[in-house]
Design an enzyme around this catalytic site. Structure first.
Site: not given
Ligand code: IPE
Ligand code: IPE
Ligand code: MG
Length: 227
Positions: A13, A30, A62, A124, A183
């Site tokens: 995250d 990303h 999504w 791995l 999450s």
């Molecule tokens: C959790 O991150 C999902 C992934 C890392 C793929 P999110 O950024 O989507 O989670 P929330 O919405 O902050 O809980």
């Molecule tokens: C995690 O980073 C990647 C996915 C959930 C796909 P985020 O896109 O959630 O990054 P923040 O939480 O907005 O910083």
């Molecule tokens: Mg996030």
């Protein structure tokens, strides 16, 4: 290091915040996050970890804007190609955890190809949690058991009906970016996992950060209900 976890799961995250802090588009975050995954695969193997699970896209993701979803799927497709090439050298095995519905056909094709091509690899094991939700995983498992005619289910039945029954439960779950929640990740498998939360944003989670997390894990005492 002693006491290396067999299976480490990562809630990757903070890509968006990493980009925002640099005045860049979320896509750049990303991309940097995908770089961090590449390095992690090497570092985890070198550390002696046998399984990693990477939460790459949740059921709930999504809800994000269409443009971001497209960017993520494009990046995923590119990362799969790279994994395909490197797995020949690093002997990594690839598995996916999640639903197939809604994923683009080219991504599904690559997933199937890489899963088959790496099935015999002994290095791995990299499990990509993609289009994944833990409640859905448990619900899918229960439905599969009912379809098979089960009237009573045991814990072992449910474990065996999850998306990747062969993977051991994660010993350690790491979440970056300062959020301290699951999450909808591995709710069943996390029953006795250790948790490690760090404010470091995912693109900055490097070898030194992995080593820090492993040192914290090594000092934990797991009791599993015993004394
Ligand atoms: C959790 O991150 C999902 C992934 C890392 C793929 P999110 O950024 O989507 O989670 P929330 O919405 O902050 O809980
Ligand atoms: C995690 O980073 C990647 C996915 C959930 C796909 P985020 O896109 O959630 O990054 P923040 O939480 O907005 O910083
Ligand atoms: Mg996030």
């Amino acid at each position: 290091m002693n006491n290396i976890p067999l299976h480490v799961a990562f809630i990757m995250d903070g890509n968006g915040r990493w980009a925002a802090a640099r005045g860049k588009a979320r896509r750049a975050g990303h991309e940097a996050g995908a770089e961090a995954v590449r390095a992690l695969i090497k570092n985890a193997e070198a550390a002696g970890i046998k399984f990693i699970t990477l939460y790459a896209f949740s059921n709930e993701n999504w809800q994000r804007p269409e443009g971001e979803i497209k960017d993520l799927m494009r990046l995923l497709s590119k990362s799969l190609d790279e994994f395909d090439k490197t797995s020949r050298e690093n002997n990594a095995r690839f598995l996916v955890s999640g639903r197939r519905d809604r994923l683009p056909p080219d991504v599904l094709k690559k997933i199937d190809k890489i899963t088959a091509a790496t099935a015999g690899n002994k290095g791995l094991t990299v499990i990509l949690a993609l289009n994944y939700g833990a409640r859905q995983e448990i619900t899918d498992a229960v439905n599969a058991l009912m379809s098979a005619g089960k009237k009573n289910v045991t814990e072992d039945d449910i474990s065996a009906a999850l998306y990747n029954p062969a993977a051991p439960d994660p010993d350690l779950i790491i979440r970056t970016s300062g959020e301290e929640r699951l999450s909808n990740f591995l709710l069943w498998q996390a029953a006795y996992s250790e948790f490690y939360f760090t404010p470091v944003l995912w693109p900055d989670f490097d070898k030194a950060e992995l080593e820090k997390a492993l040192a914290v894990y090594a000092a934990r005492k797991r009791k599993f209900g015993n004394i």
